[in-house]
Motif scaffolding. Structure first.
Motif, PDB file in Angstrom:
ATOM      1  N   ILE A  21     -56.510  31.181 -23.486  1.00 21.40           N
ATOM      2  CA  ILE A  21     -56.399  29.828 -24.034  1.00 21.40           C
ATOM      3  C   ILE A  21     -57.580  29.595 -24.979  1.00 21.40           C
ATOM      4  O   ILE A  21     -58.734  29.701 -24.575  1.00 21.40           O
ATOM      5  CB  ILE A  21     -56.374  28.779 -22.898  1.00 21.40           C
ATOM      6  CG1 ILE A  21     -55.048  28.926 -22.154  1.00 21.40           C
ATOM      7  CG2 ILE A  21     -56.528  27.359 -23.446  1.00 21.40           C
ATOM      8  CD1 ILE A  21     -55.022  28.281 -20.812  1.00 21.40           C
ATOM      9  N   PRO A  22     -57.264  29.324 -26.238  1.00 26.93           N
ATOM     10  CA  PRO A  22     -58.348  29.142 -27.194  1.00 26.93           C
ATOM     11  C   PRO A  22     -58.981  27.759 -27.080  1.00 26.93           C
ATOM     12  O   PRO A  22     -58.310  26.779 -26.764  1.00 26.93           O
ATOM     13  CB  PRO A  22     -57.647  29.282 -28.549  1.00 26.93           C
ATOM     14  CG  PRO A  22     -56.245  28.833 -28.290  1.00 26.93           C
ATOM     15  CD  PRO A  22     -55.938  29.133 -26.846  1.00 26.93           C
ATOM     16  N   ALA A  23     -60.284  27.706 -27.305  1.00 21.20           N
ATOM     17  CA  ALA A  23     -60.998  26.421 -27.342  1.00 21.20           C
ATOM     18  C   ALA A  23     -62.030  26.551 -28.454  1.00 21.20           C
ATOM     19  O   ALA A  23     -62.443  27.668 -28.790  1.00 21.20           O
ATOM     20  CB  ALA A  23     -61.691  26.147 -26.016  1.00 21.20           C
ATOM     21  N   SER A  24     -62.414  25.430 -29.048  1.00 23.54           N
ATOM     22  CA  SER A  24     -63.337  25.520 -30.181  1.00 23.54           C
ATOM     23  C   SER A  24     -64.151  24.244 -30.338  1.00 23.54           C
ATOM     24  O   SER A  24     -63.656  23.149 -30.088  1.00 23.54           O
ATOM     25  CB  SER A  24     -62.536  25.764 -31.460  1.00 23.54           C
ATOM     26  OG  SER A  24     -63.361  25.606 -32.596  1.00 23.54           O
ATOM     27  N   GLN A  44     -69.677  19.123 -26.648  1.00 20.96           N
ATOM     28  CA  GLN A  44     -68.329  18.923 -27.165  1.00 20.96           C
ATOM     29  C   GLN A  44     -67.570  20.242 -27.322  1.00 20.96           C
ATOM     30  O   GLN A  44     -68.130  21.245 -27.746  1.00 20.96           O
ATOM     31  CB  GLN A  44     -68.371  18.183 -28.506  1.00 20.96           C
ATOM     32  CG  GLN A  44     -68.997  18.958 -29.650  1.00 20.96           C
ATOM     33  CD  GLN A  44     -67.977  19.522 -30.636  1.00 20.96           C
ATOM     34  OE1 GLN A  44     -66.774  19.531 -30.375  1.00 20.96           O
ATOM     35  NE2 GLN A  44     -68.469  19.999 -31.768  1.00 20.96           N
ATOM     36  N   VAL A  45     -66.297  20.206 -27.018  1.00 19.31           N
ATOM     37  CA  VAL A  45     -65.392  21.330 -27.285  1.00 19.31           C
ATOM     38  C   VAL A  45     -63.968  20.768 -27.314  1.00 19.31           C
ATOM     39  O   VAL A  45     -63.670  19.791 -26.628  1.00 19.31           O
ATOM     40  CB  VAL A  45     -65.555  22.456 -26.224  1.00 19.31           C
ATOM     41  CG1 VAL A  45     -65.157  21.990 -24.833  1.00 19.31           C
ATOM     42  CG2 VAL A  45     -64.738  23.686 -26.606  1.00 19.31           C
ATOM     43  N   SER A  46     -63.122  21.365 -28.136  1.00 14.93           N
ATOM     44  CA  SER A  46     -61.764  20.847 -28.245  1.00 14.93           C
ATOM     45  C   SER A  46     -60.745  21.831 -27.692  1.00 14.93           C
ATOM     46  O   SER A  46     -60.939  23.048 -27.758  1.00 14.93           O
ATOM     47  CB  SER A  46     -61.437  20.523 -29.707  1.00 14.93           C
ATOM     48  OG  SER A  46     -62.241  19.455 -30.147  1.00 14.93           O
ATOM     49  N   LEU A  47     -59.678  21.279 -27.146  1.00 16.17           N
ATOM     50  CA  LEU A  47     -58.590  22.069 -26.574  1.00 16.17           C
ATOM     51  C   LEU A  47     -57.400  22.052 -27.540  1.00 16.17           C
ATOM     52  O   LEU A  47     -57.300  21.152 -28.371  1.00 16.17           O
ATOM     53  CB  LEU A  47     -58.166  21.462 -25.230  1.00 16.17           C
ATOM     54  CG  LEU A  47     -59.243  21.517 -24.146  1.00 16.17           C
ATOM     55  CD1 LEU A  47     -58.847  20.675 -22.933  1.00 16.17           C
ATOM     56  CD2 LEU A  47     -59.489  22.970 -23.736  1.00 16.17           C
ATOM     57  N   PRO A  48     -56.497  23.014 -27.428  1.00 19.55           N
ATOM     58  CA  PRO A  48     -55.367  23.042 -28.364  1.00 19.55           C
ATOM     59  C   PRO A  48     -54.531  21.765 -28.264  1.00 19.55           C
ATOM     60  O   PRO A  48     -54.255  21.284 -27.159  1.00 19.55           O
ATOM     61  CB  PRO A  48     -54.533  24.243 -27.896  1.00 19.55           C
ATOM     62  CG  PRO A  48     -55.439  25.051 -27.041  1.00 19.55           C
ATOM     63  CD  PRO A  48     -56.448  24.115 -26.465  1.00 19.55           C
ATOM     64  N   ILE A  49     -54.208  21.201 -29.423  1.00 20.40           N
ATOM     65  CA  ILE A  49     -53.289  20.065 -29.447  1.00 20.40           C
ATOM     66  C   ILE A  49     -52.515  20.115 -30.759  1.00 20.40           C
ATOM     67  O   ILE A  49     -53.072  19.932 -31.833  1.00 20.40           O
ATOM     68  CB  ILE A  49     -54.017  18.707 -29.258  1.00 20.40           C
ATOM     69  CG1 ILE A  49     -52.997  17.572 -29.097  1.00 20.40           C
ATOM     70  CG2 ILE A  49     -55.007  18.402 -30.387  1.00 20.40           C
ATOM     71  CD1 ILE A  49     -53.579  16.275 -28.548  1.00 20.40           C
ATOM     72  N   HIS A  50     -51.267  20.468 -30.673  1.00 20.78           N
ATOM     73  CA  HIS A  50     -50.412  20.452 -31.870  1.00 20.78           C
ATOM     74  C   HIS A  50     -48.960  20.472 -31.395  1.00 20.78           C
ATOM     75  O   HIS A  50     -48.678  20.710 -30.213  1.00 20.78           O
ATOM     76  CB  HIS A  50     -50.730  21.613 -32.812  1.00 20.78           C
ATOM     77  CG  HIS A  50     -50.794  22.956 -32.149  1.00 20.78           C
ATOM     78  ND1 HIS A  50     -49.676  23.623 -31.732  1.00 20.78           N
ATOM     79  CD2 HIS A  50     -51.853  23.733 -31.787  1.00 20.78           C
ATOM     80  CE1 HIS A  50     -50.036  24.784 -31.186  1.00 20.78           C
ATOM     81  NE2 HIS A  50     -51.349  24.856 -31.187  1.00 20.78           N
ATOM     82  N   GLU A  51     -48.072  20.236 -32.320  1.00 25.38           N
ATOM     83  CA  GLU A  51     -46.678  20.033 -31.943  1.00 25.38           C
ATOM     84  C   GLU A  51     -45.956  21.315 -31.525  1.00 25.38           C
ATOM     85  O   GLU A  51     -44.870  21.267 -30.982  1.00 25.38           O
ATOM     86  CB  GLU A  51     -45.921  19.311 -33.059  1.00 25.38           C
ATOM     87  CG  GLU A  51     -46.033  19.911 -34.435  1.00 25.38           C
ATOM     88  CD  GLU A  51     -47.378  19.631 -35.121  1.00 25.38           C
ATOM     89  OE1 GLU A  51     -48.159  18.796 -34.620  1.00 25.38           O
ATOM     90  OE2 GLU A  51     -47.641  20.281 -36.136  1.00 25.38           O
ATOM     91  N   LYS A  52     -46.601  22.461 -31.758  1.00 26.78           N
ATOM     92  CA  LYS A  52     -45.938  23.698 -31.364  1.00 26.78           C
ATOM     93  C   LYS A  52     -46.243  24.086 -29.908  1.00 26.78           C
ATOM     94  O   LYS A  52     -45.711  25.064 -29.395  1.00 26.78           O
ATOM     95  CB  LYS A  52     -46.316  24.834 -32.313  1.00 26.78           C
ATOM     96  CG  LYS A  52     -45.651  24.661 -33.676  1.00 26.78           C
ATOM     97  CD  LYS A  52     -45.861  25.825 -34.599  1.00 26.78           C
ATOM     98  CE  LYS A  52     -45.247  25.485 -35.963  1.00 26.78           C
ATOM     99  NZ  LYS A  52     -45.624  26.457 -36.986  1.00 26.78           N
ATOM    100  N   LEU A  53     -47.091  23.308 -29.241  1.00 24.08           N
ATOM    101  CA  LEU A  53     -47.357  23.577 -27.820  1.00 24.08           C
ATOM    102  C   LEU A  53     -46.141  23.141 -27.003  1.00 24.08           C
ATOM    103  O   LEU A  53     -45.668  22.013 -27.150  1.00 24.08           O
ATOM    104  CB  LEU A  53     -48.567  22.768 -27.338  1.00 24.08           C
ATOM    105  CG  LEU A  53     -49.956  23.103 -27.871  1.00 24.08           C
ATOM    106  CD1 LEU A  53     -50.977  22.148 -27.273  1.00 24.08           C
ATOM    107  CD2 LEU A  53     -50.320  24.546 -27.559  1.00 24.08           C
TER     108      LEU A  53
END
Ligand code: PLP
Length: 365
Positions: A308-311, A340-349
């Motif tokens: 799981i990618p995080a960035s 701070q770090v962000s988790l995947p969020i997009h409509e293809k999930l």
């Protein structure tokens, strides 16, 4: 699962093919239609389409007359473009602090940074979550400063039921590949005042008024450039792609909001992780879902082990040597920057992807 995705609809592809076959791919009817659709569908005010978010920010500074000796107040929590455009005008970026609970510029810190040389403020809506625009607008008014919102991450967001892009003198959007609405590359500068939009339209094409300066019998347009212009326009091929992608934007943002809701609910009772604050008077367009975590490196490694990618997406920009190696004392920024770090969020999930992220976070780090 990817961290970012590029959303290109079938309509965008067929529009692009149509534009290519038409033989007209320079700025033209598609770009004009894109502008009126942005206005009608999203409630943006006088959007002037441009070839990037960066040129939109830059042109905003140009149109409001920021130049050498001027100071522009910006947050450090942004992409470096926000600071570079200030340098392009020979002006000085002055870094204000952020609220570590949102990643957005703190109005109180803005006030502390104002000097007699201050000319403009560029608030950045981190991850698509709108800044405190009432407070920022009031400060700007009191000190006669222009506001240029960096809404590169905030297309489709709103503040007190008003669209981002309808609040301040200028708002800059980006239609770069991974933004919620893409035209390949592109952007728009929204202008509250018609006269600013007229000037921006002239300056986006070398300073030539394309409408008034019709080609003459001599075969060239007749014009007199009175102010340095740029090659900043959005072309019809890009606009065709943007138009095609605009159609499904609302549904895609809705999907992002649903994913965010699931994350929020799931993380409520987990210690060591806290989603950014969310006030009910504004609506995020969720370019990012940022959380504050303890032991961030362990957190990222634990997710990566589960594919799981995080960035962190962007770290503070003020330490770049191009800004003169300034080291402003920014307490909120420091706190945010190390957690701070962000988790995947997009409509293809898929729902299942979201469950996987939640499960991975729940299993600890
Ligand atoms: C993407 C982005 C930009 C730059 O937009 P481009 O279209 O790539 O020029 C500027 N500011 C922020 C906050 C961004 O996320």
């Amino acid at each position: 699962m990817n961290f970012f995705e590029t959303s290109i609809s079938k309509k965008a592809i067929s529009n692009a093919v149509k534009a290519l076959k038409s033989g007209w791919i320079s700025a033209g009817k598609c770009a004009e239609e894109f502008e009126s659709r942005l206005e009608r569908d999203l409630g943006l005010i006088n959007p002037v389409t441009l070839n990037s978010g960066t040129s939109s920010l830059h042109l905003g500074l140009v149109v409001c007359g920021v130049g050498p000796g001027d100071e522009v107040i910006i947050p450090a929590q942004t992409f470096v473009a926000t600071g570079l455009v200030v340098l392009m005008q020979g002006a000085k970026p002055v870094f204000a602090d952020i609220d570590p609970r949102t990643g957005n510029i703190s109005p109180r810190s803005i006030e502390k940074k104002i000097t007699k040389n201050s000319k403009a403020i560029i608030p950045v809506h981190w991850g698509g979550y709108p800044c405190d625009m009432d407070d920022i607008g009031a400060i700007a008014k009191r000190h006669n400063l222009a506001v240029i919102e960096d809404a590169a991450q905030a297309v489709g967001a709103s503040f007190k039921k008003k669209a981002i892009g309808a609040l301040s003198r200028f708002t800059a959007f980006s239609f770069q590949a991974v933004k919620q609405l893409t035209s390949g590359d592109g952007g728009a500068l929204c202008c509250l005042y018609k006269r600013d939009a007229v000037l921006a339209k002239k300056l986006r094409w070398f300073g030539i008024d394309r409408v008034k300066a019709k080609p003459s019998l001599l075969g060239e347009r007749l014009y007199d450039i009175s102010k340095t212009g740029y090659k900043y326009h959005l072309n019809d091929l890009q606009a065709a792609v943007g138009l095609g992608n605009l159609a499904g934007l609302r549904a895609r943002l809705e999907r992002r909001r649903r994913v965010a809701m699931r994350y929020r609910n799931a993380f409520k009772r987990i210690s060591g992780i806290k989603p950014l604050d969310y006030k009910k008077d504004r609506e995020s367009s969720y370019f990012l879902f940022t959380v504050l975590v303890e032991k961030r490196k362990d957190f990222i490694c634990s997710l990566l082990r589960r594919n799981i990618p995080a960035s962190v997406v962007h770290l503070r920009i003020d330490r770049n040597s191009v800004f003169g190696g300034v080291k402003p004392d920014l307490v909120g920024q420091e706190k945010f920057d190390c957690m701070q770090v962000s988790l995947p969020i997009h409509e293809k999930l898929s729902d299942n992807d979201v469950s996987r992220v939640i499960k991975a976070v729940k299993s600890g780090w």
